[in-house]
Design an enzyme around this catalytic site. Structure first.
Site, short mmCIF file in Angstrom:
data_model
loop_
_atom_site.label_atom_id
_atom_site.label_comp_id
_atom_site.label_asym_id
_atom_site.label_seq_id
_atom_site.Cartn_x
_atom_site.Cartn_y
_atom_site.Cartn_z
N LYS A 1 0.84 -1.21 0.00
CA LYS A 1 0.00 0.00 0.00
C LYS A 1 0.87 1.26 0.00
CE LYS A 1 -1.73 -1.35 3.85
NZ LYS A 1 -2.46 -1.64 5.10
N THR B 1 -8.34 9.50 8.48
CA THR B 1 -7.82 8.28 7.83
C THR B 1 -7.59 7.15 8.83
OG1 THR B 1 -5.60 9.18 8.09
CG2 THR B 1 -6.68 9.56 5.96
N GLY C 1 -7.92 3.89 10.48
CA GLY C 1 -8.53 2.61 10.11
C GLY C 1 -8.56 2.31 8.63
N THR C 2 -7.80 3.06 7.81
CA THR C 2 -7.81 2.76 6.37
C THR C 2 -7.27 1.36 6.08
OG1 THR C 2 -5.74 3.99 6.24
CG2 THR C 2 -7.69 5.10 5.41
N GLY C 3 -6.16 1.01 6.75
CA GLY C 3 -5.55 -0.29 6.50
C GLY C 3 -6.46 -1.43 6.94
N CYS C 4 -7.08 -1.27 8.13
CA CYS C 4 -8.00 -2.31 8.63
C CYS C 4 -9.17 -2.48 7.66
CB CYS C 4 -8.56 -1.92 10.00
SG CYS C 4 -7.30 -1.76 11.28
N1 LIG Z 1 -6.03 10.18 1.45
C1 LIG Z 1 -6.24 9.02 0.80
N2 LIG Z 1 -7.02 8.99 -0.29
C2 LIG Z 1 -7.26 7.84 -0.97
N3 LIG Z 1 -6.73 6.65 -0.59
C3 LIG Z 1 -5.94 6.62 0.51
C4 LIG Z 1 -5.65 7.79 1.26
N4 LIG Z 1 -4.84 7.44 2.31
C5 LIG Z 1 -4.66 6.11 2.21
N5 LIG Z 1 -5.30 5.61 1.12
C6 LIG Z 1 -5.38 4.20 0.71
O1 LIG Z 1 -5.78 3.49 1.88
C7 LIG Z 1 -5.18 2.20 1.89
C8 LIG Z 1 -4.37 2.02 3.18
O2 LIG Z 1 -3.46 3.07 3.22
P1 LIG Z 1 -2.03 3.16 3.90
O3 LIG Z 1 -2.03 4.51 4.53
O4 LIG Z 1 -0.96 2.91 2.89
O5 LIG Z 1 -2.00 1.98 4.96
P2 LIG Z 1 -2.24 1.98 6.55
O6 LIG Z 1 -3.61 2.52 6.80
O7 LIG Z 1 -2.10 0.52 6.88
O8 LIG Z 1 -1.15 2.82 7.12
C9 LIG Z 1 -4.36 2.11 0.62
O9 LIG Z 1 -5.15 1.54 -0.40
C10 LIG Z 1 -4.05 3.56 0.30
O10 LIG Z 1 -3.75 3.72 -1.07
C1 LIG Z 2 -6.62 -2.77 17.15
C2 LIG Z 2 -5.98 -2.04 16.03
N1 LIG Z 2 -5.59 -2.72 14.94
C3 LIG Z 2 -4.99 -2.06 13.92
C4 LIG Z 2 -4.79 -0.70 13.98
C5 LIG Z 2 -4.11 0.02 12.85
O1 LIG Z 2 -5.09 0.47 12.03
P1 LIG Z 2 -4.86 1.07 10.57
O2 LIG Z 2 -6.02 0.71 9.75
O3 LIG Z 2 -3.53 0.66 10.04
O4 LIG Z 2 -4.87 2.60 10.78
P2 LIG Z 2 -4.54 3.50 12.03
O5 LIG Z 2 -5.43 3.13 13.14
O6 LIG Z 2 -3.12 3.29 12.35
O7 LIG Z 2 -4.87 4.86 11.53
C6 LIG Z 2 -5.24 -0.03 15.11
N2 LIG Z 2 -5.09 1.30 15.24
N3 LIG Z 2 -5.82 -0.72 16.13
#
Ligand SMILES: Nc1ncnc2c1ncn2[C@@H]1O[C@H](COP(=O)(O)OP(=O)(O)O)[C@@H](O)[C@H]1O
Ligand SMILES: Cc1ncc(COP(=O)(O)OP(=O)(O)O)c(N)n1
Length: 274
Positions: free
Chosen positions: A175, A208, A210-213
């Site tokens: 990602k 943003t 919880g985007t990864g979750c």
């Molecule tokens: N501002 C944004 N606009 C559109 N897509 C986003 C944005 N931020 C993150 N994403 C997308 O959200 C997903 C998770 O993003 P990322 O930030 O790389 O991971 P994590 O949330 O695990 O840190 C990926 O598909 C990324 O391309």
């Molecule tokens: C319980 C728990 N699991 C995973 C995360 C990380 O979440 P993620 O979607 O990568 O985004 P952020 O929360 O780091 O913005 C979490 N926070 N808690």
């Protein structure tokens, strides 16, 4: 046909990440959601204040109790906290031959708080990566798994994605959300297919959390409903982009707010036949 989707992850009382986010994504995308809790986390939109690990023995007890009764069609694995819990989850994948395993190698929250002990990264790499059908690292997680510096552009992302596949997962979605630019681009790579670039417009929001979750759970929910991983990942990314677009409609907390699980999206998409 209904599909049972399991989340093995930690909690978020503010409902933006972890198991709470996973359940919202499963439901929004037509899955039946189930959970095995690995850690109780006192966190909200501003960060984490405390983590209480669930003993590995009790993670196994939850898994055994559930899996002896219920068929699972896909699994999302998130926060695992420590090496003992990683071992318990690896054993369950083997014992119950769990299908469609999506591993989000959660290490550090966006707030900077650790969600996986530093000394457990090796166990994650050796015990879970080879058991995953898909891993979804962000750029810092990729760097930690490979023991290198973070990728700064698409070329470096492609190089790291190749090295991650060599660690044993069936495929990698690297990602690129942490890069800057007008678009947010991820790379999907499997050993037997050309690399795919998934690009979405970057949504201008600070909400943003919880985007990864959300992305990894959406993939798990969609995989049993889609003919292949590529289409499941593409639809999951569209779902996440929509959830980001609607994030500012919510009023949750004083920090990085959660994305908005937009329940109508999947229904509208199915109704339009796309
Ligand atoms: N501002 C944004 N606009 C559109 N897509 C986003 C944005 N931020 C993150 N994403 C997308 O959200 C997903 C998770 O993003 P990322 O930030 O790389 O991971 P994590 O949330 O695990 O840190 C990926 O598909 C990324 O391309
Ligand atoms: C319980 C728990 N699991 C995973 C995360 C990380 O979440 P993620 O979607 O990568 O985004 P952020 O929360 O780091 O913005 C979490 N926070 N808690």
């Amino acid at each position: 046909m209904s599909f049972n989707i399991l989340s093995i992850a930690g909690t978020d009382p503010s409902g933006g990440a972890g198991i709470q986010a996973d359940l919202k994504a499963f439901s929004a995308l037509g899955g039946y959601g189930m959970t095995v809790v690995t850690a109780l986390v006192a966190q909200t939109t501003t960060g984490v204040t405390e983590v209480h690990d669930v003993p590995a023995r009790f993670v196994t007890s939850q898994l055994d109790t559930l899996l002896r009764d219920v068929r699972v069609d896909a699994v999302k694995i998130g926060m695992l906290s420590n090496a003992e819990v990683i071992g318990a989850v690896a054993d369950a994948i083997d014992a119950y031959r769990l299908p469609n395993v999506v591993l989000d190698p959660v290490m550090v929250a966006k707030s900077g708080d650790r969600l996986l002990a530093e000394e457990a990264v090796g166990a994650l790499r050796s015990q879970l990566l080879p058991r995953a059908d898909l891993i979804t690292p962000n750029l810092p997680e990729s760097a930690d798994l490979l023991g290198c510096t973070e990728a700064v552009d698409l070329a470096e992302m492609a190089e790291q994605a190749h090295r991650l596949v060599e660690l044993g997962p069936a495929r990698v979605l690297l990602k690129g959300g942490h890069l800057r630019g007008a678009t947010s681009t991820d790379l999907l790579l499997a050993p037997d297919a050309p690399p795919e670039t998934l690009t979405a417009p970057r949504v201008d929001t600070t909400n943003t959390h919880g985007t990864g979750c959300t992305l990894s759970s959406a993939i798990a929910a969609l995989r049993p409903q889609r003919p292949d991983w590529s289409s499941a990942v593409r639809d999951a990314k569209s779902y996440l982009t929509e959830a980001l677009r609607h994030a500012d409609e919510l009023d949750v907390g004083h920090g990085k707010g959660p994305v908005h699980h937009f329940y109508a999206w999947w229904q509208e998409k199915k109704a339009s036949g796309s």
